[in-house]
Design a protein around this motif. Structure first.
Motif, short mmCIF file in Angstrom:
data_model
loop_
_atom_site.label_atom_id
_atom_site.label_comp_id
_atom_site.label_asym_id
_atom_site.label_seq_id
_atom_site.Cartn_x
_atom_site.Cartn_y
_atom_site.Cartn_z
N ALA A 150 0.93 -1.27 0.04
CA ALA A 150 -0.10 0.10 0.10
C ALA A 150 0.82 1.17 -0.03
O ALA A 150 1.92 1.13 0.40
N GLY A 151 0.41 2.41 -0.42
CA GLY A 151 1.06 3.82 -0.59
C GLY A 151 2.18 3.36 -1.61
O GLY A 151 3.28 4.12 -1.29
N ASP A 152 2.10 2.75 -2.57
CA ASP A 152 3.20 2.52 -3.76
C ASP A 152 4.37 2.08 -2.94
O ASP A 152 5.41 2.36 -3.54
N GLY A 153 4.20 1.11 -2.16
CA GLY A 153 5.32 0.38 -1.63
C GLY A 153 5.79 0.96 -0.40
O GLY A 153 6.82 0.47 0.24
N VAL A 154 5.30 2.34 0.11
CA VAL A 154 6.08 3.01 1.08
C VAL A 154 5.92 2.13 2.43
O VAL A 154 6.95 2.08 3.06
N GLN A 155 4.61 1.57 2.62
CA GLN A 155 4.55 0.77 4.07
C GLN A 155 5.58 -0.53 4.04
O GLN A 155 6.12 -0.44 5.13
N CYS A 156 5.62 -0.92 2.87
CA CYS A 156 6.64 -2.07 2.84
C CYS A 156 8.18 -1.24 3.31
O CYS A 156 8.96 -1.99 3.80
N GLN A 157 8.51 -0.38 2.56
CA GLN A 157 9.86 0.25 2.73
C GLN A 157 9.95 0.83 4.21
O GLN A 157 11.05 0.79 4.64
N ARG A 158 8.93 0.99 4.92
CA ARG A 158 8.98 1.66 6.28
C ARG A 158 8.91 0.47 7.24
O ARG A 158 8.24 0.91 8.49
N GLY A 159 8.75 -0.53 6.93
CA GLY A 159 8.69 -1.60 7.90
C GLY A 159 7.53 -2.83 7.89
O GLY A 159 7.65 -3.68 8.71
N MET A 160 6.80 -2.31 6.83
CA MET A 160 5.66 -3.41 6.77
C MET A 160 6.08 -4.83 5.77
O MET A 160 5.78 -4.91 4.67
N ALA A 161 7.30 -5.56 6.31
CA ALA A 161 7.65 -6.58 5.66
C ALA A 161 8.32 -7.41 6.47
O ALA A 161 8.91 -7.24 7.54
N PHE A 162 8.34 -8.81 6.45
CA PHE A 162 9.34 -9.68 7.09
C PHE A 162 9.12 -11.04 6.44
O PHE A 162 8.42 -11.34 5.33
N LYS A 163 10.36 -11.83 6.66
CA LYS A 163 10.65 -13.13 6.00
C LYS A 163 10.56 -14.21 6.98
O LYS A 163 10.96 -13.87 8.13
N ILE A 164 10.03 -15.28 6.70
CA ILE A 164 10.09 -16.48 7.61
C ILE A 164 10.68 -17.79 6.90
O ILE A 164 10.73 -17.75 5.76
N LEU A 165 11.13 -18.73 7.68
CA LEU A 165 11.72 -19.93 7.05
C LEU A 165 10.65 -21.00 7.82
O LEU A 165 10.49 -21.20 9.04
N VAL A 166 10.01 -21.52 6.73
CA VAL A 166 9.01 -22.56 7.12
C VAL A 166 9.62 -24.01 7.25
O VAL A 166 10.33 -24.54 6.07
N ARG A 167 9.68 -24.50 8.39
CA ARG A 167 10.26 -26.22 8.46
C ARG A 167 9.23 -27.19 8.03
O ARG A 167 7.96 -26.74 7.98
N HIS A 168 9.66 -28.50 8.00
CA HIS A 168 8.67 -29.31 7.40
C HIS A 168 7.75 -29.80 8.64
O HIS A 168 6.56 -29.93 8.39
N GLY A 169 8.14 -29.85 9.98
CA GLY A 169 7.43 -30.02 11.03
C GLY A 169 6.83 -31.49 10.90
O GLY A 169 7.27 -32.43 10.63
N ASN A 170 5.41 -31.49 11.08
CA ASN A 170 4.63 -32.56 10.98
C ASN A 170 4.01 -32.94 9.46
O ASN A 170 3.41 -33.66 9.03
N GLY A 171 4.43 -31.86 8.50
CA GLY A 171 4.07 -31.94 7.28
C GLY A 171 2.77 -31.40 7.07
O GLY A 171 2.10 -31.00 7.85
N LEU A 172 2.36 -31.38 5.72
CA LEU A 172 0.99 -30.74 5.63
C LEU A 172 -0.21 -31.77 6.02
O LEU A 172 -0.20 -32.76 5.82
#
Length: 231
Positions: A144-166
């Motif tokens: 939103a805001g032409d990417g301004v929200q992302c540039q100002r902190g509205m973003a994150f990365k995660i690493l998904v493990r296999h765990g119990n599987g789907l």
């Protein structure tokens, strides 16, 4: 001699009871472990109490979402719960370049998805539930805001493990809705997922719970039989 004859059966009985007790305790431990594993899917509320929000007056995100994600453990079958409003968007991508650019302009419809897109009314409360179905790096941001929200902190990365599987309910997700090809062949917009998100009481959790109940009942029956034999 008589005393010895009396003691020997008693000693044998005590040993048998001790052996049965150990077996029962082992089964109870297995019962608890099985119940925990079978229902081991988690709903993660993004940002915790802060939710998924952007403060337009200060041009800042409601919290540090990267720090929040770093303190979580994500596995296949888990859900991300975005408590937000229509003033923010939820973009999911598996493409790091799209994530770093904070825009979906050049994104592929095979690796980037927009949830509850197309809403033109602002300040409307939303709860968006996103299942984790791909192992490895998953990226999220608001464009939103032409990417301004992302540039100002509205973003994150995660690493998904296999765990119990789907769980079965997510093992074969339906294909994304058809999107007409854009006029410019060089660009392919992300898929927009409209409509309500799955319920918090999702089938993944229900399926896991049902499996856990069946295993618990089976182990409970075996344990009860052993206790009856012991007494």
């Amino acid at each position: 001699m008589i005393n010895d004859q009396i003691r020997r059966p008693h000693s044998h009985s005590a040993a048998l009871m001790g052996s049965n007790t150990k077996l029962i305790l082992a089964l109870l431990g297995l019962l608890i472990t099985t119940a925990t594993v079978a229902t081991g899917y988690t709903n993660h509320t993004v940002g915790g109490d802060a939710g998924w929000f952007f403060h337009s007056k200060t041009n800042t995100s409601a919290t540090n979402y990267t720090s929040w994600a770093a303190n979580q453990t994500f596995s296949l079958g888990d859900y991300l719960i975005f408590r937000t409003t229509t003033n923010q968007t939820v973009i999911q991508t598996y493409n790091e370049t799209t994530y770093r650019n904070c825009t979906t302009d050049d994104a592929s419809d095979t690796d980037t998805f927009q949830y509850n897109g197309g809403n033109t009314d602002f300040d409307q409360s939303l709860t968006i539930e996103v299942p984790l179905t791909i192992e490895g790096a998953n990226y999220y941001f608001s464009d939103a805001g032409d990417g301004v929200q992302c540039q100002r902190g509205m973003a994150f990365k995660i690493l998904v493990r296999h765990g119990n599987g789907l769980p079965p309910s997510l093992n074969q997700p339906p294909p994304p809705p058809y999107v007409e090809a854009p006029s410019d062949p060089a660009q392919s917009p992300p898929v927009t997922i409209n409509g309500e998100s799955p319920s918090l009481n999702n089938k993944a959790a229900v399926g896991g719970a049902n499996t856990g109940v069946m295993l618990c009942l089976l182990l409970f029956g075996v344990t009860s039989s052993l206790m009856t034999m012991m007494w």
